[in-house]
Design a protein around this motif. Structure first.
Motif, mmCIF file in Angstrom:
data_model
loop_
_atom_site.group_PDB
_atom_site.id
_atom_site.type_symbol
_atom_site.label_atom_id
_atom_site.label_comp_id
_atom_site.label_asym_id
_atom_site.label_seq_id
_atom_site.Cartn_x
_atom_site.Cartn_y
_atom_site.Cartn_z
ATOM 1 N N TYR A 166 43.526 1.759 30.369
ATOM 2 C CA TYR A 166 43.113 2.716 29.345
ATOM 3 C C TYR A 166 44.141 2.650 28.224
ATOM 4 O O TYR A 166 45.336 2.510 28.468
ATOM 5 N N CYS A 183 47.354 4.800 27.693
ATOM 6 C CA CYS A 183 48.316 4.790 28.796
ATOM 7 C C CYS A 183 49.718 4.632 28.203
ATOM 8 O O CYS A 183 49.941 3.732 27.380
ATOM 9 N N ASP A 198 38.972 5.239 30.959
ATOM 10 C CA ASP A 198 39.042 6.614 30.457
ATOM 11 C C ASP A 198 37.793 6.873 29.619
ATOM 12 O O ASP A 198 37.652 6.326 28.518
ATOM 13 N N GLU A 250 31.512 7.952 32.189
ATOM 14 C CA GLU A 250 32.125 8.035 33.515
ATOM 15 C C GLU A 250 31.318 7.294 34.580
ATOM 16 O O GLU A 250 31.881 6.576 35.420
ATOM 17 N N TYR A 282 41.659 4.698 41.187
ATOM 18 C CA TYR A 282 42.588 5.395 40.316
ATOM 19 C C TYR A 282 42.268 6.888 40.366
ATOM 20 O O TYR A 282 41.240 7.301 40.930
ATOM 21 N N TRP A 286 43.144 10.953 38.223
ATOM 22 C CA TRP A 286 43.802 11.714 37.174
ATOM 23 C C TRP A 286 44.902 12.578 37.777
ATOM 24 O O TRP A 286 44.715 13.233 38.795
ATOM 25 N N ASP A 287 46.068 12.555 37.161
ATOM 26 C CA ASP A 287 47.210 13.331 37.633
ATOM 27 C C ASP A 287 47.429 14.509 36.680
ATOM 28 O O ASP A 287 47.876 14.326 35.538
ATOM 29 N N ASP A 288 47.111 15.716 37.144
ATOM 30 C CA ASP A 288 47.272 16.900 36.298
ATOM 31 C C ASP A 288 48.724 17.148 35.927
ATOM 32 O O ASP A 288 49.029 17.642 34.838
ATOM 33 N N GLN A 305 48.028 12.236 32.929
ATOM 34 C CA GLN A 305 47.658 10.850 32.703
ATOM 35 C C GLN A 305 47.041 10.295 33.980
ATOM 36 O O GLN A 305 47.089 10.924 35.033
ATOM 37 N N TYR A 306 46.455 9.106 33.881
ATOM 38 C CA TYR A 306 45.856 8.468 35.039
ATOM 39 C C TYR A 306 46.924 7.769 35.874
ATOM 40 O O TYR A 306 47.835 7.131 35.331
ATOM 41 N N HIS A 364 47.320 4.757 38.520
ATOM 42 C CA HIS A 364 46.529 3.579 38.861
ATOM 43 C C HIS A 364 47.446 2.419 39.215
ATOM 44 O O HIS A 364 48.634 2.412 38.871
#
Length: 288
Positions: free
Chosen positions: A86, A89, A123, A158, A172, A174-176, A180-181, A183
């Motif tokens: 993405y 990133c 993304d 998506e 992969y 999503w990290d709150d 960010q993602y 992966h």
């Protein structure tokens, strides 16, 4: 009336003493620590090899010009290098693309002629305009005239993204916490019909391995005869994503080449001898 005789009391006392250590151990045994959210996240981040399976050719995407396409529209009669990234990133995806570019510039095959490069953003918030800017920079760094059509930068919804990433085993999440993602990093090589042929891991891709991967995926349509012969001496190891030298094949190939060289030498020598004999006969006949 007392229901417990002395022997019963003694037996119960002995049983209680025997159970005391285990009860104490049970009380002292530490409780399992809860799994940290980051550990749970990391379990979702991995690549499952799906060698021999096919990418979803009917999955709809949008190319860098804003045109609606299906994945199969960017595949043709050439092998394809697929990179899932993405563009916003902060670090890893840029390193993946940089590593890919470094490898591509070391290969004498040409994008758009011998193979294609397909970069798909996972993304769904990213736009064709952003992809167009990334493509322009990538083509400029590649620095080979007339190769822009060999690079395809796609964005999508998506559902389409998940369809593709699940087909190639790219997991992969999503990290709150970091917004960010999370992966893994890898590129894949697809055959012209979308069949997954090779995985190359990390951010630094060996030029020789990527070259062999393109030759393999093209079924001999890409590369020279020398590439095909050399590839006989190497074997792709899916567990490492690398090609390794097969000593037994080298010995066999060396034996074959030795026999061919010896046979060629004998053939040339015999033909030269025959010509020399014929010439001597002609000269003898002319002298008489």
């Amino acid at each position: 009336m007392n229901m417990f005789r002395p022997t019963h009391i003694a037996w119960l006392a002995a049983l209680a003493v025997a159970l005391l250590p285990s009860a104490a151990a049970a009380q002292q045994r530490p409780t399992e620590a809860p799994i940290h959210p980051q550990q749970q996240l990391l379990k979702k981040i991995h690549i499952e090899q799906r060698l021999g399976e096919r990418a979803p050719l009917d999955a709809p995407f949008v190319d860098s010009t804003g045109r609606a396409v299906q994945l199969g529209d960017v595949l043709g009669d050439r092998p394809v290098i697929l990179a899932l990234v993405y563009h916003e990133c902060p670090k890893l995806c840029n390193q993946v693309l940089h590593g890919l570019m470094t490898a591509l510039r070391g290969i004498d095959y040409t994008a758009g002629k011998d193979f294609d490069v397909l970069v798909v953003s996972f993304d769904p918030r990213e736009t064709p305009k952003l992809a167009a800017g990334r493509k322009q920079g990538f083509v400029r760094l590649y620095d080979r005239e007339g190769t822009a059509d060999g690079f395809h930068f796609l964005t999508g919804e998506e559902d389409s993204i998940r369809k593709l990433t699940e087909a190639v085993g790219f997991n992969y999440a999503w990290d709150d916490r970091s917004a960010q993602y999370a992966h893994a990093s890898a590129i894949m090589v697809l055959a012209p019909d979308g069949t997954i042929s090779k995985y190359f891991y990390g951010i630094d891709y060996n030029t020789r391995d990527l070259r062999f991967g393109l030759v393999d995926a093209s079924a001999g349509k890409v590369g020279t005869l020398a590439d095909a012969i050399l590839l006989l001496c190497f074997h792709y190891d899916p567990t490492t994503g690398k090609y390794g030298l097969i000593i037994s094949r080298v010995i066999q190939l060396g034996g074959v080449l030795t026999v061919l060289c010896l046979g060629t030498f004998i053939f040339i020598s015999l033909r030269s001898e025959r010509r020399r004999a014929a010439q001597q006969s002609q000269e003898a006949a002319a002298a008489n």
